[in-house]
Motif scaffolding. Structure first.
Motif, mmCIF file in Angstrom:
data_model
loop_
_atom_site.group_PDB
_atom_site.id
_atom_site.type_symbol
_atom_site.label_atom_id
_atom_site.label_comp_id
_atom_site.label_asym_id
_atom_site.label_seq_id
_atom_site.Cartn_x
_atom_site.Cartn_y
_atom_site.Cartn_z
ATOM 1 N N ASP A 153 80.302 -26.960 14.584
ATOM 2 C CA ASP A 153 81.513 -26.280 15.054
ATOM 3 C C ASP A 153 81.294 -25.658 16.437
ATOM 4 N N LEU A 154 80.121 -25.057 16.655
ATOM 5 C CA LEU A 154 79.825 -24.488 17.972
ATOM 6 C C LEU A 154 79.812 -25.566 19.051
ATOM 7 N N ASP A 155 79.166 -26.681 18.746
ATOM 8 C CA ASP A 155 79.114 -27.779 19.727
ATOM 9 C C ASP A 155 80.502 -28.310 20.019
ATOM 10 N N MET A 156 81.322 -28.450 18.965
ATOM 11 C CA MET A 156 82.675 -28.965 19.179
ATOM 12 C C MET A 156 83.517 -27.996 19.989
ATOM 13 N N ASP A 157 83.293 -26.692 19.784
ATOM 14 C CA ASP A 157 84.036 -25.719 20.592
ATOM 15 C C ASP A 157 83.683 -25.869 22.074
ATOM 16 N N VAL A 158 82.381 -26.026 22.333
ATOM 17 C CA VAL A 158 81.965 -26.184 23.728
ATOM 18 C C VAL A 158 82.515 -27.478 24.309
ATOM 19 N N LEU A 159 82.355 -28.588 23.580
ATOM 20 C CA LEU A 159 82.804 -29.885 24.076
ATOM 21 C C LEU A 159 84.319 -29.927 24.230
ATOM 22 N N SER A 160 85.039 -29.367 23.247
ATOM 23 C CA SER A 160 86.505 -29.362 23.343
ATOM 24 C C SER A 160 86.975 -28.528 24.535
ATOM 25 N N GLY A 161 86.270 -27.387 24.765
ATOM 26 C CA GLY A 161 86.646 -26.557 25.915
ATOM 27 C C GLY A 161 86.416 -27.277 27.237
ATOM 28 N N LYS A 162 85.265 -27.954 27.349
ATOM 29 C CA LYS A 162 84.994 -28.673 28.588
ATOM 30 C C LYS A 162 85.944 -29.852 28.753
ATOM 31 N N MET A 163 86.275 -30.502 27.663
ATOM 32 C CA MET A 163 87.215 -31.623 27.758
ATOM 33 C C MET A 163 88.588 -31.131 28.167
ATOM 34 N N GLU A 164 89.000 -29.962 27.691
ATOM 35 C CA GLU A 164 90.283 -29.388 28.101
ATOM 36 C C GLU A 164 90.270 -29.008 29.579
ATOM 37 N N LEU A 165 89.119 -28.472 30.038
ATOM 38 C CA LEU A 165 88.989 -28.129 31.464
ATOM 39 C C LEU A 165 89.109 -29.374 32.340
ATOM 40 N N ILE A 166 88.431 -30.441 31.904
ATOM 41 C CA ILE A 166 88.486 -31.684 32.674
ATOM 42 C C ILE A 166 89.897 -32.245 32.668
ATOM 43 N N THR A 167 90.586 -32.153 31.547
ATOM 44 C CA THR A 167 91.967 -32.671 31.474
ATOM 45 C C THR A 167 92.879 -31.921 32.450
ATOM 46 N N GLN A 168 92.762 -30.618 32.488
ATOM 47 C CA GLN A 168 93.596 -29.845 33.424
ATOM 48 C C GLN A 168 93.236 -30.136 34.873
ATOM 49 N N ALA A 169 91.929 -30.316 35.107
ATOM 50 C CA ALA A 169 91.519 -30.611 36.485
ATOM 51 C C ALA A 169 92.039 -31.963 36.942
#
Length: 500
Positions: A47-63
């Motif tokens: 769950d911790l890894d998915m939170d980090v990966l999901s957050g970075k993927m969301e950042l990349i999507t917005q960028a």
């Protein structure tokens, strides 16, 4: 192999079996608890890894939404590099439609084809990818940018974000290693404590064993102590005490029966020997020898009846006496038996009387034998000039047959034993032997007719002493019960037979 294990298990004591059982249960509980904790920790890491990966993927999507021209990709690379500062173990790979690298972190050497394939599948979760000496949890996606191609379609890029889970794996490996040692230590500690607890818990059972070892055939009256025993063992001890009481009663009856049968057989055998010895003491006529043989034949017949009766009782004790049921007119059956004893009753100046009427499902021959035994007993002990009454009475769901005679009162302590084998209320049980001795003395001086017929008349009149015991067995074989009452010179034997 299973038979071998079963044999090994049988060789273990109860304490060892219980100890092994406790150890197995404790180990299973510890292993189950460890598996649950390990799974919970593993899920927490995921769950911790998915939170980090999901957050970075969301950042990349917005960028990517701000990338309107190819030149904006350079600014995107700088923005991503700044956003990933301080995230150790996090790797990002950005590919265009031609699988050209647009952005990659220092160790993001993922296979572009694998990234594209994973992104096209659009799996909801992350997957594990081994990369060199590390294992990464990778989340891949296909994202759209603001750049449009010649057909006016928005250009897409492929993004793979992975995080090194090596430190998670190292932690889980150390945790499982510790768990195994903890389970092993817990099993050893459980074995020690369980062994002590089992021995302490089984101490009352060992005490019961010690007490039971002191019980012999000469000490069947000994009983196990119930004080300070747990409920379960107290119930077991009470059951054993009840069993000992039954064994003591059976042993007492068997001893009395053996003594009685030895006595009963000794008298006719003694008579036979006496008569034969007297007959052979000097030469006699053929009539004398015939009289001796006739007297001996009576003794043999009596012994044969006794053995037949004993065989019947033995079969009854083992439930082998099975009645052949038929509907009987009880009044007619009683009259038939009374007619048989009518002449004997007249000789003793007795009257036979029947009252009542009833029908019953029973075995005709067995029932007649039971009635004959009761009436014969009544005729034998009734005082002259009295009346022997047989009464038939229908009760709620059973028939009562009572035989009453007037004579000597039977003591209460004797009433409880009148149905025992060879039991007689009259203590003069040696009369047959005494008469035999008198016959021996008189035979040398008396006529052959007196010598041949005077021996053992009392014993022949008394029968084998098994009549009432046979009657009880017959009644019980029909599912009924028999009882005796005696008061003020009136004795009554009552049969209560259920209406089958």
């Amino acid at each position: 192999m299973s038979a071998f294990h079963a044999l090994r298990l049988k060789a273990l004591t109860l304490a060892q079996r219980l100890t092994l059982l406790f150890v197995a249960i404790a180990s299973a509980v510890l292993l189950g608890l460890g598996a649950v904790v390990a799974r919970s920790v593993q899920q927490h890491f995921e769950d911790l890894d998915m939170d980090v990966l999901s957050g970075k993927m969301e950042l990349i999507t917005q960028a990517l939404q701000n990338v309107a021209t190819p030149q904006d990709l350079t600014g995107l690379a700088h923005q991503l590099a700044r956003s990933l500062v301080g995230h150790h173990g996090l790797e990002v790979l950005l590919l265009d439609a031609d699988q050209s690298v647009l952005f990659a972190t220092a160790h993001a050497s993922f296979d572009p084809q694998q990234v594209v394939a994973q992104a096209r599948q659009a799996l909801p979760g992350a997957v594990l990818w081994p990369l060199e000496a590390h294992t990464y949890r990778v989340l891949a996606a296909r994202l759209a940018t603001a750049v449009k191609d010649a057909q006016g379609q928005r250009a897409e890029v492929f993004v793979a974000a992975g995080i090194d889970i090596g430190h998670h794996q190292a932690f889980m490996q150390a945790f499982l290693h510790t768990l195994w040692w903890f389970v092993a230590g817990g099993a050893v500690l459980t074995a020690v404590l369980s062994g002590w607890a089992v021995r302490r818990g089984l101490a009352p059972l060992l005490e019961m064993r010690t007490q039971a070892q002191g019980i012999t055939a000469q000490q069947l009256g000994h009983r196990l102590h119930l004080q300070h025993l747990p409920v379960e063992m107290a119930e077991l001890a009470q059951s054993l005490n009840n069993m000992l009481a039954r064994l003591e009663d059976a042993f007492t009856r068997l001893s009395a029966f053996s003594s009685d049968i030895a006595h009963e057989l000794r008298t006719p055998v003694s008579n036979l020997m006496t008569q034969t010895q007297v007959a052979l003491s000097r030469a006699r006529s053929a009539d004398d020898y015939r009289n001796v043989l006739e007297s001996n034949l009576e003794e043999f017949e009596r012994m044969a009846r006794m053995m037949a009766d004993m065989l019947l009782l033995a079969k009854a004790d083992h439930g082998l006496v099975l009645p052949r049921l038929e509907t009987l007119d009880m009044a007619q059956e009683v009259r038939t038996v009374l007619d048989y004893f009518e002449m004997l009753a007249e000789e003793k100046n007795l009257s036979l009387q029947l009252t009542g009427d009833a029908t019953l499902m029973a075995d005709r021959l067995m029932l007649r034998r039971a009635l004959s035994n009761l009436i014969s007993n009544a005729v034998r002990h009734a005082v002259a000039g009295s009346v022997i009454r047989v009464e038939l009475q229908n009760l709620a769901d059973q028939l009562e047959i009572s035989v009453t005679n007037q004579g000597e009162t039977i003591a209460p302590e004797h009433l409880e034993r009148v149905f025992d084998r060879f039991f007689r209320v009259d203590p003069a049980r040696q009369r047959g032997h005494e008469v035999a001795q008198e016959g021996q003395q008189e035979m040398d001086s008396a006529t052959p007719q007196r010598a041949g017929h005077a021996v053992y008349p009392a014993a022949r009149a008394e029968g084998t002493g098994l009549g009432l015991a046979i009657t009880r067995s017959i009644v019980q074989a029909h599912g009924g019960r028999i009882s005796a009452q005696s008061d003020h010179g009136v004795t009554t034997f009552s049969i209560r037979q259920p209406d089958l």
